[in-house]
Design an enzyme around this catalytic site. Sequence first.
Site, mmCIF file in Angstrom:
data_model
loop_
_atom_site.group_PDB
_atom_site.id
_atom_site.type_symbol
_atom_site.label_atom_id
_atom_site.label_comp_id
_atom_site.label_asym_id
_atom_site.label_seq_id
_atom_site.Cartn_x
_atom_site.Cartn_y
_atom_site.Cartn_z
ATOM 1 N N HIS A 95 1.802 4.260 -3.039
ATOM 2 C CA HIS A 95 1.692 5.710 -2.871
ATOM 3 C C HIS A 95 2.930 6.458 -3.372
ATOM 4 O O HIS A 95 2.854 7.645 -3.637
ATOM 5 C CB HIS A 95 1.519 6.058 -1.391
ATOM 6 C CG HIS A 95 0.108 5.990 -0.895
ATOM 7 N ND1 HIS A 95 -0.955 6.532 -1.575
ATOM 8 C CD2 HIS A 95 -0.409 5.462 0.235
ATOM 9 C CE1 HIS A 95 -2.064 6.334 -0.874
ATOM 10 N NE2 HIS A 95 -1.757 5.683 0.225
ATOM 11 N N HIS B 13 0.839 -1.206 0.000
ATOM 12 C CA HIS B 13 0.000 0.000 0.000
ATOM 13 C C HIS B 13 0.875 1.257 0.000
ATOM 14 O O HIS B 13 0.703 2.155 -0.825
ATOM 15 C CB HIS B 13 -0.898 -0.026 1.244
ATOM 16 C CG HIS B 13 -1.877 1.105 1.346
ATOM 17 N ND1 HIS B 13 -3.193 0.985 1.004
ATOM 18 C CD2 HIS B 13 -1.721 2.386 1.751
ATOM 19 C CE1 HIS B 13 -3.812 2.135 1.192
ATOM 20 N NE2 HIS B 13 -2.938 3.014 1.656
ATOM 21 N N GLU B 14 1.831 1.284 0.908
ATOM 22 C CA GLU B 14 2.669 2.484 1.024
ATOM 23 C C GLU B 14 3.573 2.655 -0.188
ATOM 24 O O GLU B 14 3.817 3.770 -0.637
ATOM 25 C CB GLU B 14 3.504 2.440 2.315
ATOM 26 C CG GLU B 14 2.706 2.208 3.605
ATOM 27 C CD GLU B 14 1.519 3.143 3.773
ATOM 28 O OE1 GLU B 14 1.582 4.275 3.265
ATOM 29 O OE2 GLU B 14 0.523 2.724 4.399
#
Length: 980
Positions: A419, A415-416
Amino acid sequence: MTHVHEDFGKMDANGTTFGKQKFVAVSKSLALFLLLLFVGCIVATGLLVYHLSSCQSVPQVEESKLLMLNKHSNGDITTVATADPSTESETEEYQFSTTTTTEKSKTEIEIDDVRLPRSVHPHSYNIKLIPFIQEGNFTFHGEVTILINVTVTSDNITLHADDLIIDNILVYEHLQTNKFLSIKQAANETKRQFLIIYLNQPVEAGKQYYVSIKFRGILNDLLQGFYRSSYKINNETRWIATTQFQATDARKAFPCFDEPALKAKFQISLARLKNMTSISNMRKIGPYSQPVRGLSEYVWDYYEESLPMSTYLIAFVISDFDCLRNGTFSVWARPSALSQTKYSLQIGPQILKFYENFFGIKYPLPKIDMIGLPDFPAGAMENWGLITYRESVLLYEDKVSSKGSLQRIAHVIAHELAHQWFGNLVTPVWWSDLWLNEGFATYVECLGANAVNPHLKELDQFIINELHGAFMLDALQSSHQISIKVNNPDEINNIFDRISYSKGAAILRMMQHFLTMEVFQRGLNKYLKSRMYKNAEQDDLWNMLTQQSHEDKVLDPNVTIKEIMDTWTLQTGFPVVTVQRNYEDSSVTFSQERFLINNENRSSNSVLWWIPITYMDRRSVVKSTWIGAEPAITLNDLNISKDDWLLVNINQTGYYRVNYDDRNWNLITAQLQKRKGHLAFDPKNRAQLLDDAMNLASVGYLDYEIALNVTKYLKQEREYVPWKAVFTSLDYMYEMFVRTAHFDKYKNYLLTLLRDVYKEIGFNESEDDQQLILYLRFEVNVRTCKLGVRDCIISAIQQFQTWKNSPYPDKRNLISENLREVVYCTAISVGGQEEWDFAWQRYLNANVENEKETLLMALGCSKEIWILSRYLEWAITEHSGIRKHDSARVFAAVANNAIGQELALGASSMSLSSIVRSCTIRFNTQMEVDNFKEFVKSRENEFGVALRTAQQSIEQGEANVKWMSKYSKKIIKWLSNSNT
Ligand SMILES: *[C@@H]1O[C@H](CO)[C@@H](O)[C@H](O)[C@H]1NC(C)=O
Ligand SMILES: *[C@@H]1O[C@H](CO)[C@@H](O)[C@H](O)[C@H]1NC(C)=O
Ligand SMILES: *[C@@H]1O[C@H](CO)[C@@H](O)[C@H](O)[C@H]1NC(C)=O
């Protein structure tokens, strides 16, 4: 940012299902206990409201401050601001003293005013910070020099600063560094968190200026801005200074233009104690460590200038941590937890590589650091080049952390890392488009995690982990549209919720499916390339995808992506598609309406969506069509035999529920009940059928008899995903019936469904069990033990006792890491103080955060009221051993509830929302709901960010009351019949 209580696979079960067995036997004393628990819960909520608001009231004491300017010397300013903030400066021409301003009161300030004027743009920052991390002095000194571009001649410079003491301000022209502008006054307007510098002569359009500010601040313990964290090593406390800025807290660490669209380059310097290290977004320049004047134990670390980026993505950490490195990829942790970084370090670079291919753009920074922090408000934060995590989602210890945490770690990292492109490289213009950032990362994290764990059926699990959870909240009247206008920090923090993350992800997944992956990826690549180092709005993405899909001919040239997607992002809720077959002429009608829990005024609801329809029959050929924002469409002659079923929304790629006419439901049920007949449907579709049927029935769209018939086939279900899907509905019934006289019917039915699968997968693990089997075993055992099956309870107690009697329980624990929560919880619930104290001691001693979390949940399983009260009290007591970011977990553990759906930003708001949810989930009498309503009403102001959760809880509670009166008799009757 990653929300705290992810519910990937097994973790959700950890968070949602435990300890309810204390209500299994409905005796008088238990009824009393229940009452106490309820009362205790309300009291606890009140306590916490008090506790939290008192922490936060400090900065709000003075409504608005005016920093008065005293000119100490009348002459011209001759000295240039020195770049080193540690030097005792004789150049401080200005001293500020504060008085309260009477200019504007809180209410006069229009909400739109919270945005900065656009007359000035930051071009670059030079930031120097000296944090003092010692007992008794948690402060920092700083100096920031900002090069600004003036676009409109203006007599003020307005930027953000919050909770900072401003000591000195200088403004001077670029290239004329000794020509200072005379400052009339500097006002710190606390309500808007503005620092306004009024000038006697204006800054002129087209010119560049430097604004140099010296300031001081506090290394707070509120887990926001520049804050302190600590851990213990041999009873000695070690301190850490670290940051969390999203969404609006960079302004707490240094004065800045704290809006995502105001990108600039940042050069950071950090002073640190010689025996510590510092890290930041960029690489450290050289091996130099310059001395800090006047502070002999400190040295300076200088960092390379960053690429253009938003303030909320800045990060730095000063600590005595160690790291493991793989090329330019490093993972940091407490020295004693260093070995737990291996897994992250192994998968991190793999996922990064996957994304470089997926996005078609190389990761633009020279390095990446990830760090696990002992105190962290969210799950993780995607700061560019320096990703911060709470330990439990970064650190993994083989044979201690469960396989579920392995998957969770992969998800959070994925997820990170997503980003780093979507969010960091291209950033939303404003927080209104947050959903796009978070929804996107939530969707592609599955692809990233799938790349490193291909055996986990990540794309199947998406349905249970994200989609069904989003449905749950989005079916409430109190839901909100995902693209939502927000202004002030509270409103911004409010939208870091399940709707933004999970619904966002679900509609992007839907779009990926109707566009095809290739077209989706090509469009994304164009979008990212066209906007990199800049900002974008959702319409920019829609435009690129429209172009691409027209080019590739996957979309009608008369339709745009915006037209389709606006119906999903700008409207609240989601549709149920009703499928009505005509068995004579083989035609079928698809109609749509909003799916609502409270659907009394169904007909007055005229919202319409663009819905991609997919369908198939026994022959498994998938066909597709659209309902184009119209109430219904009819397809003629589908060529399906009237004895064949029709299945719609294949693999549940569409963000909608499907209802059928009764005959088609019965055809589907008949197929499921044939021996191995369920294998005609993909596990995703089985999960969908179960979830749709039960939820449609629960709000009156479908007869409960038909829905419950669908569940009968579960005796032969051996896949994790469908089971997990149906447990949500079955657990709901558990909550509703557990305090009623007919609970035994429910219990017997569930045990009938579980009997074979429990027998087959048992309590003991074998080496070659697939990971999803491990998850399934856990889910099945949780419920089997909870329903009081002797074999299950005895196995759990035996394992716990063996551990308890072993000589070194902290070093050696033979209980399978995947079943620890069942074992601990069962043993603690049937045991007494001795078992509880033993587990508490293990909690204090544990060095692995995952194990700590498991124990924390299990400690809530005790049946002794005094133990639970003590536990709750410890949760909000400083130095009890429970960390601030975990106190909500304790409340949830005690109230035994689903905190799984809670998405969180701040520790404070997170706690309160979770607790509210925890305490209310079982409400199903009017009295309980009314009491709670009253409670909320009387304390509306104190709820703050949690108010939405409270409203959701009330709505859910009212739905429960209705559900009990409408359906419970009918269900009990069905259950009684099915048991015979
Ligand atoms: C500021 O102005 C300079 C010089 O005109 C220009 O090169 C730079 O791109 C501008 N920066 C921003 C952030 O507008
Ligand atoms: C913290 O330490 C620094 C450096 O010794 C000193 O300048 C500052 O005044 C101290 N602050 C407090 C609040 O003690
Ligand atoms: C500062 O200047 C800008 C641009 O002229 C203006 O829009 C804004 O209202 C001014 N702010 C204050 C507080 O005077």
